[in-house]
Design an enzyme around this catalytic site. Structure first.
Site, PDB file in Angstrom:
ATOM      1  CD  GLU A  37      52.755  61.853  75.713  1.00  0.00           C
ATOM      2  OE1 GLU A  37      51.800  61.368  76.318  1.00  0.00           O
ATOM      3  OE2 GLU A  37      53.691  62.440  76.288  1.00  0.00           O
ATOM      4  CG  ASP A  90      57.020  61.741  78.378  1.00  0.00           C
ATOM      5  OD1 ASP A  90      56.122  60.906  78.235  1.00  0.00           O
ATOM      6  OD2 ASP A  90      57.066  62.542  79.328  1.00  0.00           O
TER       7      ASP A  90
HETATM    8  C1  NOJ Z   1      53.345  60.741  79.063  1.00  0.00           C
HETATM    9  C2  NOJ Z   1      53.630  59.315  79.394  1.00  0.00           C
HETATM   10  O1  NOJ Z   1      53.103  58.492  78.384  1.00  0.00           O
HETATM   11  C3  NOJ Z   1      53.012  59.062  80.746  1.00  0.00           C
HETATM   12  O2  NOJ Z   1      53.015  57.705  81.078  1.00  0.00           O
HETATM   13  C4  NOJ Z   1      53.740  59.897  81.767  1.00  0.00           C
HETATM   14  O3  NOJ Z   1      53.109  59.755  83.012  1.00  0.00           O
HETATM   15  C5  NOJ Z   1      53.736  61.388  81.388  1.00  0.00           C
HETATM   16  N1  NOJ Z   1      54.025  61.596  79.984  1.00  0.00           N
HETATM   17  C6  NOJ Z   1      54.760  62.142  82.192  1.00  0.00           C
HETATM   18  O4  NOJ Z   1      56.059  61.810  81.784  1.00  0.00           O
END
Ligand code: NOJ
Length: 534
Positions: free
Chosen positions: A259, A209
Protein backbone atom coordinates in the site's frame (compact mmCIF):
# COMPACT_ATOMS: atom_id res chain seq x y z
CA UNK A 1 -6.65 -20.68 -28.01
CA UNK A 2 -7.27 -21.25 -24.34
CA UNK A 3 -4.80 -19.54 -22.03
CA UNK A 4 -3.32 -21.29 -19.02
CA UNK A 5 -5.27 -20.51 -15.84
CA UNK A 6 -3.10 -17.75 -14.30
CA UNK A 7 -3.41 -19.13 -10.79
CA UNK A 8 -1.61 -22.26 -12.02
CA UNK A 9 1.54 -20.45 -13.12
CA UNK A 10 4.36 -19.20 -10.93
CA UNK A 11 3.96 -15.69 -12.28
CA UNK A 12 0.24 -15.79 -11.49
CA UNK A 13 0.51 -12.46 -9.67
CA UNK A 14 1.50 -10.63 -12.86
CA UNK A 15 -2.03 -10.75 -14.20
CA UNK A 16 -4.25 -12.17 -11.49
CA UNK A 17 -7.71 -10.94 -10.54
CA UNK A 18 -7.62 -10.54 -6.78
CA UNK A 19 -10.83 -10.19 -4.78
CA UNK A 20 -10.61 -8.14 -1.59
CA UNK A 21 -12.58 -9.52 1.34
CA UNK A 22 -13.43 -7.32 4.28
CA UNK A 23 -14.23 -10.21 6.65
CA UNK A 24 -16.45 -8.19 8.94
CA UNK A 25 -18.90 -7.51 6.11
CA UNK A 26 -18.64 -10.46 3.75
CA UNK A 27 -20.85 -13.14 5.33
CA UNK A 28 -21.91 -13.91 8.88
CA UNK A 29 -21.65 -17.63 9.63
CA UNK A 30 -22.60 -17.55 13.32
CA UNK A 31 -25.35 -14.93 13.06
CA UNK A 32 -23.94 -12.45 15.57
CA UNK A 33 -24.06 -9.50 13.16
CA UNK A 34 -20.35 -9.56 12.27
CA UNK A 35 -18.97 -11.38 9.24
CA UNK A 36 -16.57 -14.24 9.94
CA UNK A 37 -14.41 -17.00 8.51
CA UNK A 38 -17.25 -19.52 8.70
CA UNK A 39 -19.29 -17.21 6.46
CA UNK A 40 -16.43 -16.85 4.00
CA UNK A 41 -15.95 -20.63 3.82
CA UNK A 42 -19.55 -21.18 2.77
CA UNK A 43 -19.16 -18.71 -0.09
CA UNK A 44 -15.96 -20.07 -1.64
CA UNK A 45 -18.02 -21.62 -4.49
CA UNK A 46 -19.36 -18.13 -5.23
CA UNK A 47 -15.82 -16.78 -5.56
CA UNK A 48 -14.84 -19.70 -7.71
CA UNK A 49 -17.81 -19.13 -10.00
CA UNK A 50 -16.99 -15.44 -10.17
CA UNK A 51 -13.61 -16.51 -11.51
CA UNK A 52 -11.09 -14.79 -9.24
CA UNK A 53 -7.53 -16.08 -8.88
CA UNK A 54 -6.86 -14.95 -5.32
CA UNK A 55 -8.45 -13.31 -2.31
CA UNK A 56 -6.92 -10.66 -0.09
CA UNK A 57 -8.26 -10.58 3.46
CA UNK A 58 -8.09 -7.28 5.30
CA UNK A 59 -6.81 -7.95 8.85
CA UNK A 60 -8.46 -10.84 10.65
CA UNK A 61 -6.12 -10.83 13.66
CA UNK A 62 -6.90 -10.33 17.32
CA UNK A 63 -7.87 -6.67 17.57
CA UNK A 64 -10.06 -4.27 19.54
CA UNK A 65 -11.27 -3.20 16.04
CA UNK A 66 -10.80 0.48 16.75
CA UNK A 67 -9.66 0.89 13.14
CA UNK A 68 -11.44 -2.07 11.59
CA UNK A 69 -8.65 -4.50 12.52
CA UNK A 70 -5.74 -2.29 11.42
CA UNK A 71 -5.00 -2.12 15.14
CA UNK A 72 -3.50 -5.55 15.67
CA UNK A 73 -3.09 -6.97 19.18
CA UNK A 74 -1.63 -10.32 18.04
CA UNK A 75 -0.52 -11.04 14.47
CA UNK A 76 -0.55 -14.79 15.05
CA UNK A 77 -4.11 -15.09 16.38
CA UNK A 78 -7.49 -14.65 14.69
CA UNK A 79 -9.94 -12.34 16.41
CA UNK A 80 -12.67 -14.43 18.09
CA UNK A 81 -15.27 -12.28 16.30
CA UNK A 82 -13.96 -13.83 13.05
CA UNK A 83 -13.03 -17.35 14.17
CA UNK A 84 -9.93 -19.30 15.08
CA UNK A 85 -6.48 -19.93 13.66
CA UNK A 86 -7.56 -23.47 12.87
CA UNK A 87 -10.45 -22.12 10.79
CA UNK A 88 -8.10 -19.77 8.97
CA UNK A 89 -5.87 -22.72 8.11
CA UNK A 90 -8.89 -24.66 6.84
CA UNK A 91 -10.03 -21.66 4.82
CA UNK A 92 -6.60 -21.34 3.18
CA UNK A 93 -6.63 -25.04 2.31
CA UNK A 94 -10.22 -24.99 1.01
CA UNK A 95 -9.58 -21.90 -1.10
CA UNK A 96 -6.63 -23.74 -2.61
CA UNK A 97 -8.95 -26.59 -3.61
CA UNK A 98 -10.91 -24.05 -5.65
CA UNK A 99 -7.67 -22.77 -7.22
CA UNK A 100 -7.90 -19.57 -5.20
CA UNK A 101 -4.78 -18.22 -3.50
CA UNK A 102 -4.83 -16.29 -0.26
CA UNK A 103 -3.20 -12.96 0.52
CA UNK A 104 -3.10 -11.75 4.13
CA UNK A 105 -2.72 -8.18 5.31
CA UNK A 106 0.27 -7.32 7.49
CA UNK A 107 0.28 -4.04 9.41
CA UNK A 108 3.93 -3.25 10.19
CA UNK A 109 3.77 0.48 10.89
CA UNK A 110 1.79 0.25 14.11
CA UNK A 111 0.20 -2.15 16.57
CA UNK A 112 -2.86 -1.91 18.79
CA UNK A 113 -2.43 -0.23 22.15
CA UNK A 114 -3.58 -3.64 23.47
CA UNK A 115 -0.57 -5.41 21.92
CA UNK A 116 1.64 -7.07 24.57
CA UNK A 117 4.62 -4.91 23.58
CA UNK A 118 2.78 -1.66 24.06
CA UNK A 119 1.26 -2.71 27.37
CA UNK A 120 4.73 -3.71 28.55
CA UNK A 121 6.10 -0.35 27.37
CA UNK A 122 3.49 1.56 29.35
CA UNK A 123 4.18 -0.47 32.44
CA UNK A 124 7.98 -0.33 32.20
CA UNK A 125 8.13 3.45 32.19
CA UNK A 126 10.48 6.09 30.73
CA UNK A 127 13.97 4.99 29.70
CA UNK A 128 13.08 1.29 29.65
CA UNK A 129 14.06 -1.06 26.80
CA UNK A 130 10.34 -1.84 26.36
CA UNK A 131 9.71 1.76 25.33
CA UNK A 132 12.44 1.64 22.69
CA UNK A 133 10.28 -0.53 20.46
CA UNK A 134 8.00 2.51 20.04
CA UNK A 135 8.61 6.24 19.68
CA UNK A 136 8.35 7.58 23.22
CA UNK A 137 9.66 11.10 23.84
CA UNK A 138 9.47 13.79 26.50
CA UNK A 139 7.24 16.70 25.54
CA UNK A 140 8.27 20.23 24.68
CA UNK A 141 7.36 23.32 26.65
CA UNK A 142 8.30 24.22 30.22
CA UNK A 143 6.64 21.16 31.73
CA UNK A 144 6.70 18.87 28.74
CA UNK A 145 3.08 19.74 28.10
CA UNK A 146 3.53 20.18 24.33
CA UNK A 147 3.88 17.31 21.83
CA UNK A 148 7.47 16.48 20.76
CA UNK A 149 6.89 17.64 17.18
CA UNK A 150 4.21 18.99 14.86
CA UNK A 151 3.53 15.99 12.65
CA UNK A 152 -0.05 15.88 11.39
CA UNK A 153 -1.90 12.57 11.65
CA UNK A 154 -3.02 10.65 8.56
CA UNK A 155 -6.42 10.78 10.28
CA UNK A 156 -6.49 14.53 11.17
CA UNK A 157 -5.28 15.99 14.45
CA UNK A 158 -2.07 15.32 16.32
CA UNK A 159 0.19 12.26 16.13
CA UNK A 160 1.14 12.34 19.82
CA UNK A 161 -0.56 11.16 23.00
CA UNK A 162 0.74 11.77 26.49
CA UNK A 163 0.78 8.94 29.03
CA UNK A 164 0.33 9.47 32.79
CA UNK A 165 4.09 9.44 33.53
CA UNK A 166 4.48 12.49 31.27
CA UNK A 167 6.06 10.92 28.15
CA UNK A 168 4.41 11.10 24.74
CA UNK A 169 4.17 8.37 22.10
CA UNK A 170 3.86 8.68 18.35
CA UNK A 171 0.87 7.39 16.37
CA UNK A 172 0.47 8.37 12.72
CA UNK A 173 -3.13 7.12 12.91
CA UNK A 174 -5.28 6.91 16.06
CA UNK A 175 -3.92 6.95 19.64
CA UNK A 176 -4.94 3.27 19.78
CA UNK A 177 -2.37 2.55 17.02
CA UNK A 178 1.11 3.34 18.42
CA UNK A 179 3.85 3.40 15.78
CA UNK A 180 6.63 0.85 16.01
CA UNK A 181 10.26 1.95 15.98
CA UNK A 182 11.67 0.34 12.85
CA UNK A 183 15.27 1.12 13.74
CA UNK A 184 14.95 -1.39 16.60
CA UNK A 185 16.25 -4.84 15.61
CA UNK A 186 13.54 -6.65 17.60
CA UNK A 187 10.84 -4.96 15.51
CA UNK A 188 12.46 -6.18 12.32
CA UNK A 189 12.98 -9.70 13.68
CA UNK A 190 9.40 -9.93 14.88
CA UNK A 191 7.94 -9.01 11.50
CA UNK A 192 10.23 -11.37 9.64
CA UNK A 193 8.92 -14.06 11.93
CA UNK A 194 5.30 -13.03 11.33
CA UNK A 195 5.86 -13.28 7.59
CA UNK A 196 7.22 -16.80 7.99
CA UNK A 197 4.32 -17.69 10.27
CA UNK A 198 1.79 -16.92 7.53
CA UNK A 199 3.83 -18.24 4.61
CA UNK A 200 4.20 -21.49 6.57
CA UNK A 201 0.41 -21.63 6.69
CA UNK A 202 0.20 -21.63 2.93
CA UNK A 203 -0.62 -18.05 2.08
CA UNK A 204 0.51 -16.98 -1.36
CA UNK A 205 1.03 -13.34 -0.61
CA UNK A 206 1.07 -10.46 1.82
CA UNK A 207 -0.46 -7.02 1.47
CA UNK A 208 1.65 -4.48 3.33
CA UNK A 209 -0.31 -1.77 5.11
CA UNK A 210 0.99 1.83 5.08
CA UNK A 211 4.06 0.47 3.34
CA UNK A 212 5.85 3.79 2.83
CA UNK A 213 5.55 5.02 6.42
CA UNK A 214 7.60 2.58 8.52
CA UNK A 215 10.90 4.40 8.93
CA UNK A 216 11.11 7.82 10.57
CA UNK A 217 13.86 10.44 10.62
CA UNK A 218 15.83 9.54 13.78
CA UNK A 219 15.48 13.06 15.22
CA UNK A 220 11.73 13.21 14.58
CA UNK A 221 12.12 16.81 13.37
CA UNK A 222 9.18 19.15 12.87
CA UNK A 223 7.34 18.76 9.62
CA UNK A 224 7.42 21.75 7.33
CA UNK A 225 5.27 21.54 4.23
CA UNK A 226 7.46 20.65 1.26
CA UNK A 227 10.49 19.71 3.37
CA UNK A 228 12.62 17.14 1.61
CA UNK A 229 13.06 14.37 2.50
CA UNK A 230 9.79 14.05 4.36
CA UNK A 231 10.48 12.98 7.98
CA UNK A 232 8.24 9.91 7.82
CA UNK A 233 6.96 9.29 4.29
CA UNK A 234 9.15 7.28 1.94
CA UNK A 235 12.47 7.48 3.81
CA UNK A 236 15.31 5.89 1.85
CA UNK A 237 16.09 3.46 4.68
CA UNK A 238 12.78 1.67 4.18
CA UNK A 239 14.05 -0.25 1.16
CA UNK A 240 16.46 -2.21 3.28
CA UNK A 241 13.48 -3.66 5.15
CA UNK A 242 11.76 -4.75 1.96
CA UNK A 243 14.92 -6.33 0.61
CA UNK A 244 15.09 -8.57 3.66
CA UNK A 245 11.37 -9.34 3.35
CA UNK A 246 11.79 -10.27 -0.30
CA UNK A 247 14.43 -12.83 0.58
CA UNK A 248 11.92 -14.46 2.94
CA UNK A 249 9.08 -14.36 0.40
CA UNK A 250 11.33 -15.98 -2.19
CA UNK A 251 11.84 -18.98 0.08
CA UNK A 252 8.09 -19.60 -0.12
CA UNK A 253 7.30 -18.27 -3.61
CA UNK A 254 5.27 -15.64 -1.81
CA UNK A 255 4.43 -12.26 -3.26
CA UNK A 256 3.91 -8.78 -1.87
CA UNK A 257 1.52 -6.01 -2.71
CA UNK A 258 2.37 -2.71 -1.06
CA UNK A 259 0.00 0.00 0.00
CA UNK A 260 2.20 2.77 -1.35
CA UNK A 261 0.47 6.13 -1.75
CA UNK A 262 3.18 8.20 -3.49
CA UNK A 263 2.43 10.62 -6.30
CA UNK A 264 6.08 10.61 -7.49
CA UNK A 265 6.41 7.88 -10.14
CA UNK A 266 10.14 7.39 -9.73
CA UNK A 267 9.94 7.12 -5.93
CA UNK A 268 6.98 4.73 -6.25
CA UNK A 269 8.85 2.47 -8.67
CA UNK A 270 11.74 2.08 -6.21
CA UNK A 271 9.49 -0.17 -4.12
CA UNK A 272 9.09 -2.45 -7.12
CA UNK A 273 12.74 -3.10 -7.86
CA UNK A 274 13.40 -6.80 -8.52
CA UNK A 275 14.67 -7.47 -4.98
CA UNK A 276 11.82 -5.61 -3.22
CA UNK A 277 8.02 -5.79 -3.58
CA UNK A 278 6.39 -7.61 -6.48
CA UNK A 279 3.51 -5.17 -6.87
CA UNK A 280 1.91 -2.08 -5.32
CA UNK A 281 -1.58 -0.65 -5.53
CA UNK A 282 -2.19 1.86 -8.29
CA UNK A 283 -3.81 4.70 -6.37
CA UNK A 284 -3.31 7.18 -9.19
CA UNK A 285 -5.69 5.10 -11.29
CA UNK A 286 -8.12 4.73 -8.39
CA UNK A 287 -8.19 8.51 -7.87
CA UNK A 288 -8.48 9.37 -11.56
CA UNK A 289 -11.68 11.07 -12.77
CA UNK A 290 -13.86 9.54 -15.49
CA UNK A 291 -12.20 11.47 -18.26
CA UNK A 292 -10.59 9.92 -21.32
CA UNK A 293 -7.57 12.25 -21.39
CA UNK A 294 -6.84 11.88 -17.69
CA UNK A 295 -7.31 8.13 -17.78
CA UNK A 296 -5.05 7.74 -20.78
CA UNK A 297 -2.34 9.79 -19.11
CA UNK A 298 -2.64 7.75 -15.92
CA UNK A 299 -2.45 4.48 -17.85
CA UNK A 300 0.59 5.69 -19.80
CA UNK A 301 2.32 6.98 -16.66
CA UNK A 302 1.59 3.72 -14.85
CA UNK A 303 3.04 1.57 -17.62
CA UNK A 304 6.04 3.87 -18.01
CA UNK A 305 6.87 3.87 -14.30
CA UNK A 306 6.62 0.08 -13.99
CA UNK A 307 8.58 -0.76 -17.15
CA UNK A 308 12.13 0.00 -15.94
CA UNK A 309 11.72 -2.27 -12.91
CA UNK A 310 9.85 -4.98 -14.89
CA UNK A 311 7.01 -4.99 -12.39
CA UNK A 312 3.40 -5.52 -13.48
CA UNK A 313 0.91 -2.72 -12.91
CA UNK A 314 -2.13 -3.18 -10.71
CA UNK A 315 -5.52 -1.67 -11.55
CA UNK A 316 -7.81 -0.71 -8.71
CA UNK A 317 -11.09 1.20 -8.78
CA UNK A 318 -12.12 0.85 -5.17
CA UNK A 319 -11.26 -0.60 -1.75
CA UNK A 320 -12.40 -0.47 1.89
CA UNK A 321 -11.03 3.08 2.34
CA UNK A 322 -12.58 4.93 -0.58
CA UNK A 323 -15.97 5.88 -2.03
CA UNK A 324 -17.61 3.04 -3.94
CA UNK A 325 -17.13 3.20 -7.70
CA UNK A 326 -20.75 3.59 -8.86
CA UNK A 327 -21.30 6.48 -6.44
CA UNK A 328 -18.05 8.22 -7.36
CA UNK A 329 -18.70 7.95 -11.11
CA UNK A 330 -22.23 9.34 -10.70
CA UNK A 331 -20.97 12.56 -9.08
CA UNK A 332 -19.93 15.81 -10.70
CA UNK A 333 -16.39 15.26 -9.42
CA UNK A 334 -15.63 11.68 -10.46
CA UNK A 335 -12.13 11.56 -8.96
CA UNK A 336 -11.31 10.44 -5.42
CA UNK A 337 -9.62 12.59 -2.79
CA UNK A 338 -9.67 11.96 0.98
CA UNK A 339 -9.49 15.72 1.54
CA UNK A 340 -12.74 16.59 -0.21
CA UNK A 341 -15.08 14.00 1.27
CA UNK A 342 -18.25 15.46 2.78
CA UNK A 343 -21.78 14.47 3.66
CA UNK A 344 -24.58 14.77 1.11
CA UNK A 345 -22.61 14.82 -2.16
CA UNK A 346 -25.29 13.98 -4.76
CA UNK A 347 -24.74 11.12 -7.19
CA UNK A 348 -26.64 9.87 -10.25
CA UNK A 349 -26.38 6.15 -9.55
CA UNK A 350 -27.74 5.09 -12.91
CA UNK A 351 -25.03 7.04 -14.68
CA UNK A 352 -22.42 5.90 -12.16
CA UNK A 353 -23.39 2.27 -12.68
CA UNK A 354 -23.19 2.59 -16.45
CA UNK A 355 -19.71 4.07 -16.12
CA UNK A 356 -18.63 1.49 -13.56
CA UNK A 357 -19.62 -1.25 -16.01
CA UNK A 358 -17.51 0.37 -18.71
CA UNK A 359 -14.66 0.87 -16.24
CA UNK A 360 -14.78 -2.83 -15.36
CA UNK A 361 -14.08 -3.76 -18.98
CA UNK A 362 -11.39 -1.10 -19.26
CA UNK A 363 -9.64 -2.28 -16.10
CA UNK A 364 -9.82 -5.96 -16.96
CA UNK A 365 -8.34 -5.32 -20.41
CA UNK A 366 -5.26 -3.46 -19.15
CA UNK A 367 -1.90 -5.23 -18.73
CA UNK A 368 -1.29 -6.34 -15.15
CA UNK A 369 -3.33 -7.55 -12.21
CA UNK A 370 -6.73 -6.29 -11.09
CA UNK A 371 -8.14 -5.81 -7.59
CA UNK A 372 -11.85 -6.18 -7.10
CA UNK A 373 -13.35 -5.05 -3.80
CA UNK A 374 -16.21 -7.16 -2.42
CA UNK A 375 -19.54 -5.78 -3.62
CA UNK A 376 -18.00 -4.05 -6.64
CA UNK A 377 -19.18 -7.06 -8.68
CA UNK A 378 -22.71 -6.33 -7.39
CA UNK A 379 -22.54 -2.63 -8.25
CA UNK A 380 -23.09 -1.65 -4.62
CA UNK A 381 -23.26 2.10 -4.07
CA UNK A 382 -21.75 3.94 -1.11
CA UNK A 383 -24.29 3.73 1.74
CA UNK A 384 -25.37 6.62 3.95
CA UNK A 385 -24.71 5.52 7.52
CA UNK A 386 -26.92 7.13 10.20
CA UNK A 387 -24.76 9.37 12.38
CA UNK A 388 -25.34 7.29 15.50
CA UNK A 389 -24.12 4.12 13.77
CA UNK A 390 -20.85 5.43 12.32
CA UNK A 391 -17.83 3.52 13.63
CA UNK A 392 -14.90 4.80 11.58
CA UNK A 393 -12.31 6.81 13.54
CA UNK A 394 -11.64 8.90 10.45
CA UNK A 395 -15.10 10.43 10.90
CA UNK A 396 -14.63 11.20 14.60
CA UNK A 397 -11.11 12.57 14.22
CA UNK A 398 -12.27 14.97 11.49
CA UNK A 399 -14.57 16.58 14.02
CA UNK A 400 -17.53 14.96 12.28
CA UNK A 401 -17.09 16.63 8.88
CA UNK A 402 -15.70 13.58 7.03
CA UNK A 403 -18.41 10.92 6.64
CA UNK A 404 -15.70 8.30 7.14
CA UNK A 405 -15.27 5.00 5.34
CA UNK A 406 -18.16 2.94 6.72
CA UNK A 407 -20.30 3.69 3.64
CA UNK A 408 -18.23 1.24 1.57
CA UNK A 409 -18.06 -1.39 4.33
CA UNK A 410 -21.72 -2.33 4.68
CA UNK A 411 -22.52 -6.08 4.97
CA UNK A 412 -23.09 -7.74 1.60
CA UNK A 413 -26.58 -8.68 0.37
CA UNK A 414 -26.67 -12.35 -0.65
CA UNK A 415 -30.40 -13.17 -0.72
CA UNK A 416 -33.07 -10.52 -1.29
CA UNK A 417 -35.83 -12.05 0.80
CA UNK A 418 -33.88 -13.19 3.82
CA UNK A 419 -33.23 -11.23 7.00
CA UNK A 420 -30.17 -8.95 6.67
CA UNK A 421 -30.44 -9.71 2.93
CA UNK A 422 -28.86 -13.10 3.50
CA UNK A 423 -25.73 -11.66 5.15
CA UNK A 424 -26.49 -14.18 7.88
CA UNK A 425 -27.05 -11.91 10.87
CA UNK A 426 -29.78 -13.03 13.27
CA UNK A 427 -29.43 -9.72 15.01
CA UNK A 428 -28.75 -6.20 13.67
CA UNK A 429 -25.60 -6.27 11.45
CA UNK A 430 -22.64 -4.26 12.76
CA UNK A 431 -23.39 -1.60 10.14
CA UNK A 432 -26.95 -1.06 8.92
CA UNK A 433 -27.86 -2.05 5.37
CA UNK A 434 -29.77 0.60 3.39
CA UNK A 435 -33.50 -0.03 2.82
CA UNK A 436 -33.01 -0.85 -0.87
CA UNK A 437 -30.07 -3.26 -0.34
CA UNK A 438 -32.15 -6.28 -1.48
CA UNK A 439 -32.18 -5.05 -5.06
CA UNK A 440 -28.42 -5.66 -5.23
CA UNK A 441 -28.59 -9.17 -3.72
CA UNK A 442 -26.56 -11.93 -5.31
CA UNK A 443 -29.65 -14.10 -5.84
CA UNK A 444 -31.39 -11.28 -7.75
CA UNK A 445 -28.38 -10.78 -10.00
CA UNK A 446 -27.47 -14.42 -10.37
CA UNK A 447 -29.80 -15.27 -13.24
CA UNK A 448 -30.18 -11.78 -14.71
CA UNK A 449 -27.93 -11.65 -17.78
CA UNK A 450 -27.86 -7.85 -17.62
CA UNK A 451 -26.73 -7.61 -13.99
CA UNK A 452 -23.37 -6.29 -12.84
CA UNK A 453 -22.60 -9.75 -11.46
CA UNK A 454 -23.23 -11.38 -14.84
CA UNK A 455 -21.02 -8.80 -16.53
CA UNK A 456 -18.16 -9.51 -14.13
CA UNK A 457 -18.55 -13.28 -14.43
CA UNK A 458 -18.53 -13.15 -18.21
CA UNK A 459 -15.63 -10.71 -18.33
CA UNK A 460 -13.52 -12.74 -15.89
CA UNK A 461 -14.21 -15.95 -17.76
CA UNK A 462 -13.28 -14.34 -21.09
CA UNK A 463 -10.19 -12.73 -19.62
CA UNK A 464 -9.06 -16.06 -18.26
CA UNK A 465 -9.84 -18.16 -21.31
CA UNK A 466 -8.66 -15.80 -24.04
CA UNK A 467 -5.01 -15.37 -24.78
CA UNK A 468 -3.94 -11.74 -25.08
CA UNK A 469 -5.37 -10.26 -21.89
CA UNK A 470 -3.34 -9.90 -18.70
CA UNK A 471 0.41 -9.33 -18.83
CA UNK A 472 1.90 -8.05 -22.08
CA UNK A 473 2.05 -4.99 -24.32
CA UNK A 474 -0.68 -2.43 -24.96
CA UNK A 475 -0.90 -0.40 -28.17
CA UNK A 476 -3.08 2.67 -28.43
CA UNK A 477 -5.25 2.85 -31.54
CA UNK A 478 -6.32 6.04 -33.26
CA UNK A 479 -9.53 7.32 -31.65
CA UNK A 480 -11.58 10.48 -31.57
CA UNK A 481 -11.58 12.82 -28.59
CA UNK A 482 -13.06 11.30 -25.47
CA UNK A 483 -12.47 7.72 -26.62
CA UNK A 484 -9.93 5.19 -25.36
CA UNK A 485 -9.06 2.47 -27.86
CA UNK A 486 -6.21 0.03 -27.49
CA UNK A 487 -5.08 -3.32 -28.77
CA UNK A 488 -3.78 -6.20 -26.67
CA UNK A 489 -2.28 -9.46 -27.88
CA UNK A 490 -3.99 -11.91 -30.18
CA UNK A 491 -6.15 -9.34 -31.99
CA UNK A 492 -8.01 -8.17 -28.90
CA UNK A 493 -9.23 -4.58 -28.84
CA UNK A 494 -10.88 -2.58 -26.07
CA UNK A 495 -12.81 0.60 -26.87
CA UNK A 496 -14.23 2.82 -24.12
CA UNK A 497 -16.44 5.72 -25.13
CA UNK A 498 -16.37 8.62 -22.66
CA UNK A 499 -17.23 11.22 -25.31
CA UNK A 500 -20.91 11.60 -24.47
CA UNK A 501 -22.01 10.76 -28.05
CA UNK A 502 -22.32 7.52 -30.04
CA UNK A 503 -19.31 6.49 -32.09
CA UNK A 504 -18.67 3.92 -34.81
CA UNK A 505 -16.68 0.84 -33.83
CA UNK A 506 -13.35 0.07 -35.48
CA UNK A 507 -13.37 -2.83 -37.99
CA UNK A 508 -13.61 -6.15 -36.16
CA UNK A 509 -14.47 -9.80 -36.68
CA UNK A 510 -16.20 -10.44 -33.41
CA UNK A 511 -17.82 -8.50 -30.62
CA UNK A 512 -16.78 -10.38 -27.48
CA UNK A 513 -18.48 -8.31 -24.80
CA UNK A 514 -20.18 -4.94 -24.29
CA UNK A 515 -20.74 -3.20 -20.97
CA UNK A 516 -24.16 -1.91 -22.14
CA UNK A 517 -26.20 -2.61 -25.31
CA UNK A 518 -25.00 -1.04 -28.56
CA UNK A 519 -27.29 1.36 -30.42
CA UNK A 520 -29.70 -0.24 -32.88
CA UNK A 521 -27.36 0.78 -35.73
CA UNK A 522 -24.40 -0.95 -34.07
CA UNK A 523 -22.76 2.24 -32.79
CA UNK A 524 -21.14 2.45 -29.34
CA UNK A 525 -23.12 4.72 -27.00
CA UNK A 526 -21.52 7.00 -24.41
CA UNK A 527 -20.14 5.55 -21.19
CA UNK A 528 -19.93 2.13 -22.77
CA UNK A 529 -16.98 -0.19 -23.38
CA UNK A 530 -16.54 -3.16 -25.71
CA UNK A 531 -14.08 -5.96 -26.19
CA UNK A 532 -13.57 -6.84 -29.85
CA UNK A 533 -11.49 -9.26 -31.84
CA UNK A 534 -9.99 -7.89 -35.02
C1 NOJ B 1 -4.53 1.70 5.38
C2 NOJ B 1 -5.73 0.83 5.55
O1 NOJ B 1 -6.21 0.46 4.28
C3 NOJ B 1 -6.72 1.62 6.35
O2 NOJ B 1 -7.97 1.01 6.40
C4 NOJ B 1 -6.15 1.85 7.73
O3 NOJ B 1 -7.02 2.68 8.46
C5 NOJ B 1 -4.77 2.52 7.67
N1 NOJ B 1 -3.92 1.94 6.65
C6 NOJ B 1 -4.06 2.40 8.99
O4 NOJ B 1 -3.66 1.08 9.22
Amino acid sequence: MAAVHPSRTDTWWRDAVIYQIYPRSFADGDGDGTGDLAGIRTHLPYLSELGVDAVWFTPWYLSPLVDGGYDVADYRAIDPAFGTLEEAEKLIAEADEFGIRVIVDIVPNHVSDQHAWFRAALEAGPGSPERERFHFRPGRGENGELPPNDWPSQFSGTTWTRVPDGEWYLHLFTPEQPDLNWSHPAVRREHEDILRFWFERGVAGVRIDSAALLTKHPDLPDFTEGVDPHPYIDQDEIHDIYRSWRAIADEYDGVFVGEVWLPDAERFARYLRPDELHTAFNFNFLSCPWDAGRLRRTIDDTLAEHAPVHAPATWVLCNHDVTRTVTRYGRTDTGFDFGTKEFGTPSDLQLGTRRARAAALLTLALPGSVYLYQGEELGLPEADIPLDRIQDPMHFRSGGTDPGRDGCRVPLPWAADEPSCGFGARTEPWLPQPADWARYAVDRQDTDPDSMLSLYRTALLLRRSTEGFGDGPLTWLPAEDGVLAFARGNGLVCVVNLSGRSIGLPPHEELLLASSPLDSDGRLPGDTAVWLRR
